[in-house]
Every structure is written in structure tokens, then in C-alpha cells.
Scaffold this motif. Structure first.
Motif, PDB file in Angstrom:
ATOM      1  N   VAL A 200      -5.905   6.454  -1.715  1.00  0.00           N
ATOM      2  CA  VAL A 200      -5.773   4.991  -1.697  1.00  0.00           C
ATOM      3  C   VAL A 200      -6.658   4.407  -0.599  1.00  0.00           C
ATOM      4  CG1 VAL A 200      -4.170   3.094  -1.225  1.00  0.00           C
ATOM      5  CG2 VAL A 200      -3.477   4.952  -2.731  1.00  0.00           C
ATOM      6  N   LYS A 201      -6.645   5.013   0.590  1.00  0.00           N
ATOM      7  CA  LYS A 201      -7.473   4.529   1.699  1.00  0.00           C
ATOM      8  C   LYS A 201      -8.949   4.598   1.340  1.00  0.00           C
ATOM      9  CE  LYS A 201      -8.402   5.314   6.640  1.00  0.00           C
ATOM     10  NZ  LYS A 201      -9.509   4.425   6.581  1.00  0.00           N
ATOM     11  N   THR A 202      -9.375   5.680   0.716  1.00  0.00           N
ATOM     12  CA  THR A 202     -10.782   5.843   0.341  1.00  0.00           C
ATOM     13  C   THR A 202     -11.211   4.772  -0.654  1.00  0.00           C
ATOM     14  OG1 THR A 202     -10.653   8.220   0.724  1.00  0.00           O
ATOM     15  CG2 THR A 202     -12.458   7.432  -0.667  1.00  0.00           C
ATOM     16  N   ILE A 203     -10.377   4.517  -1.650  1.00  0.00           N
ATOM     17  CA  ILE A 203     -10.704   3.508  -2.667  1.00  0.00           C
ATOM     18  C   ILE A 203     -10.777   2.120  -2.039  1.00  0.00           C
ATOM     19  CG2 ILE A 203      -9.819   2.300  -4.706  1.00  0.00           C
ATOM     20  CD1 ILE A 203      -8.791   5.056  -5.650  1.00  0.00           C
ATOM     21  N   LEU A 204      -9.782   1.767  -1.242  1.00  0.00           N
ATOM     22  CA  LEU A 204      -9.768   0.439  -0.624  1.00  0.00           C
ATOM     23  C   LEU A 204     -10.927   0.258   0.362  1.00  0.00           C
ATOM     24  CD1 LEU A 204      -5.937  -0.088  -0.091  1.00  0.00           C
ATOM     25  CD2 LEU A 204      -7.398  -1.034  -1.892  1.00  0.00           C
TER      26      LEU A 204
ATOM     27  N   GLY B 266       2.201  15.162  -9.531  1.00  0.00           N
ATOM     28  CA  GLY B 266       2.931  16.134  -8.736  1.00  0.00           C
ATOM     29  C   GLY B 266       2.056  17.006  -7.850  1.00  0.00           C
ATOM     30  N   GLN B 267       0.806  17.218  -8.238  1.00  0.00           N
ATOM     31  CA  GLN B 267      -0.079  18.059  -7.439  1.00  0.00           C
ATOM     32  C   GLN B 267      -0.580  17.343  -6.181  1.00  0.00           C
ATOM     33  OE1 GLN B 267      -0.801  16.775 -10.417  1.00  0.00           O
ATOM     34  NE2 GLN B 267      -2.957  16.276 -10.619  1.00  0.00           N
ATOM     35  N   LEU B 268      -0.359  16.029  -6.088  1.00  0.00           N
ATOM     36  CA  LEU B 268      -0.786  15.266  -4.905  1.00  0.00           C
ATOM     37  C   LEU B 268       0.358  15.181  -3.891  1.00  0.00           C
ATOM     38  CD1 LEU B 268      -2.687  12.108  -6.222  1.00  0.00           C
ATOM     39  CD2 LEU B 268      -3.648  14.054  -5.030  1.00  0.00           C
ATOM     40  N   THR B 269       0.058  15.479  -2.658  1.00  0.00           N
ATOM     41  CA  THR B 269       1.039  15.267  -1.598  1.00  0.00           C
ATOM     42  C   THR B 269       0.953  13.808  -1.159  1.00  0.00           C
ATOM     43  OG1 THR B 269      -0.524  15.795   0.155  1.00  0.00           O
ATOM     44  CG2 THR B 269       0.736  17.638  -0.779  1.00  0.00           C
ATOM     45  N   GLN B 270       1.927  13.370  -0.356  1.00  0.00           N
ATOM     46  CA  GLN B 270       1.885  12.009   0.188  1.00  0.00           C
ATOM     47  C   GLN B 270       0.591  11.799   0.972  1.00  0.00           C
ATOM     48  OE1 GLN B 270       4.730  10.042  -1.287  1.00  0.00           O
ATOM     49  NE2 GLN B 270       4.471   9.151   0.712  1.00  0.00           N
TER      50      GLN B 270
ATOM     51  N   ARG C  67       0.834  -1.207   0.000  1.00  0.00           N
ATOM     52  CA  ARG C  67       0.000   0.000   0.000  1.00  0.00           C
ATOM     53  C   ARG C  67       0.868   1.257   0.000  1.00  0.00           C
ATOM     54  NH1 ARG C  67      -4.909   1.373   4.132  1.00  0.00           N
ATOM     55  NH2 ARG C  67      -4.846   3.606   3.823  1.00  0.00           N
ATOM     56  N   SER C  68       1.925   1.268   0.804  1.00  0.00           N
ATOM     57  CA  SER C  68       2.805   2.441   0.861  1.00  0.00           C
ATOM     58  C   SER C  68       3.535   2.647  -0.468  1.00  0.00           C
ATOM     59  CB  SER C  68       3.796   2.331   2.013  1.00  0.00           C
ATOM     60  OG  SER C  68       4.581   1.171   1.900  1.00  0.00           O
ATOM     61  N   ASP C  69       3.871   1.560  -1.172  1.00  0.00           N
ATOM     62  CA  ASP C  69       4.476   1.682  -2.506  1.00  0.00           C
ATOM     63  C   ASP C  69       3.498   2.352  -3.468  1.00  0.00           C
ATOM     64  OD1 ASP C  69       6.765   0.365  -1.643  1.00  0.00           O
ATOM     65  OD2 ASP C  69       6.091  -1.594  -2.410  1.00  0.00           O
ATOM     66  N   LEU C  70       2.243   1.960  -3.376  1.00  0.00           N
ATOM     67  CA  LEU C  70       1.218   2.540  -4.236  1.00  0.00           C
ATOM     68  C   LEU C  70       1.028   4.025  -3.942  1.00  0.00           C
ATOM     69  CD1 LEU C  70      -0.936   2.094  -6.390  1.00  0.00           C
ATOM     70  CD2 LEU C  70      -2.497   1.358  -4.592  1.00  0.00           C
ATOM     71  N   VAL C  71       1.047   4.395  -2.676  1.00  0.00           N
ATOM     72  CA  VAL C  71       0.920   5.807  -2.285  1.00  0.00           C
ATOM     73  C   VAL C  71       2.091   6.604  -2.843  1.00  0.00           C
ATOM     74  CG1 VAL C  71       0.980   7.390  -0.315  1.00  0.00           C
ATOM     75  CG2 VAL C  71      -0.471   5.363  -0.243  1.00  0.00           C
ATOM     76  N   GLU C  72       3.313   6.080  -2.706  1.00  0.00           N
ATOM     77  CA  GLU C  72       4.499   6.762  -3.232  1.00  0.00           C
ATOM     78  C   GLU C  72       4.419   6.923  -4.747  1.00  0.00           C
ATOM     79  OE1 GLU C  72       8.274   5.159  -2.030  1.00  0.00           O
ATOM     80  OE2 GLU C  72       7.534   4.855   0.020  1.00  0.00           O
ATOM     81  N   LEU C  73       3.985   5.877  -5.450  1.00  0.00           N
ATOM     82  CA  LEU C  73       3.868   5.930  -6.906  1.00  0.00           C
ATOM     83  C   LEU C  73       2.853   6.989  -7.336  1.00  0.00           C
ATOM     84  CD1 LEU C  73       4.716   4.598  -9.603  1.00  0.00           C
ATOM     85  CD2 LEU C  73       2.762   3.093  -9.327  1.00  0.00           C
ATOM     86  N   LEU C  74       1.712   7.050  -6.665  1.00  0.00           N
ATOM     87  CA  LEU C  74       0.709   8.069  -6.983  1.00  0.00           C
ATOM     88  C   LEU C  74       1.240   9.473  -6.742  1.00  0.00           C
ATOM     89  CD1 LEU C  74      -2.666   6.673  -5.615  1.00  0.00           C
ATOM     90  CD2 LEU C  74      -2.144   7.285  -7.956  1.00  0.00           C
TER      91      LEU C  74
END
Length: 104
Positions: free
Chosen positions: A26-30, A15-19, A3-10
């Protein structure tokens, strides 16, 4: 991929998205997917696959230590069926021995 890899990739890709924003997305989708499956709904993501719930009927099992018969109740379990595009993409790639999982 975790999950953390997916967050980093997004966060990297957009670029407009912060961590924090990527993590919330990702949390909302899951969470939405989990809630839908709990309610018994089917989730279909075109080109990727579908998630559904399968029913495992009640059965009689055995305790391996004592050999005693044990009643195993009915269960609902999540099931994933990959879509055609995903099956073809995975099947077209050669298996790299370094990336294989221990159970493969």
C-alpha cells in the motif's frame, strides 16, 4: 476506509501476504501515485477514475479580520475524476444514514 483498513483487507484477502507485506504494498502504491502527481503526470485507473493536477491562478483575497487585501499566489492542486463504473456503482447504492459523512 483508512490506510490501515486497506492494509488489513489486503492481508485478509490474500493469505500469503503478511500485515507487513500488505503495508509495504500500500505504501509503495501511494508513494508512486504521489510522486507521479508531484511531477505533473496524470494517473488513470480504468474502472476507478483518474487523478490529475489542476492549476489555481493567482488572485486577490481578503483577510477576514482586517478586511485588508491579500495576494494569494498560484497553486497546483490534485483533482480526482471518478470513472464511469465507479460513478454508476456509487449511484446505484441507496444512502445509509449511518454511513454518511458529516459534510454530506
Amino acid at each position: 476506509m483508512t490506510r490501515s483498513d486497506l492494509v488489513e483487507l489486503l492481508a485478509e484477502r490474500f493469505g500469503q501476504l503478511t500485515q507487513r507485506d500488505a503495508d509495504a504494498a500500500v505504501k509503495t502504491i501511494l508513494d508512486a501515485m504521489s510522486d507521479a502527481l508531484v511531477r505533473g503526470h496524470r494517473i488513470e485507473i480504468r474502472g476507478f477514475g483518474s487523478f490529475s493536477i489542476n492549476r489555481r491562478p493567482p488572485r486577490l483575497g481578503r483577510n477576514p479580520r482586517t478586511g485588508e487585501s491579500v495576494h494569494i499566489p498560484e497553486r497546483r492542486v490534485p483533482h480526482f475524476k471518478p470513472g464511469k463504473a465507479l460513478r454508476e456503482a456509487v449511484g446505484a447504492q441507496p444512502v445509509d444514514s449511518d454511513e454518511r459523512t458529516p459534510d454530506a
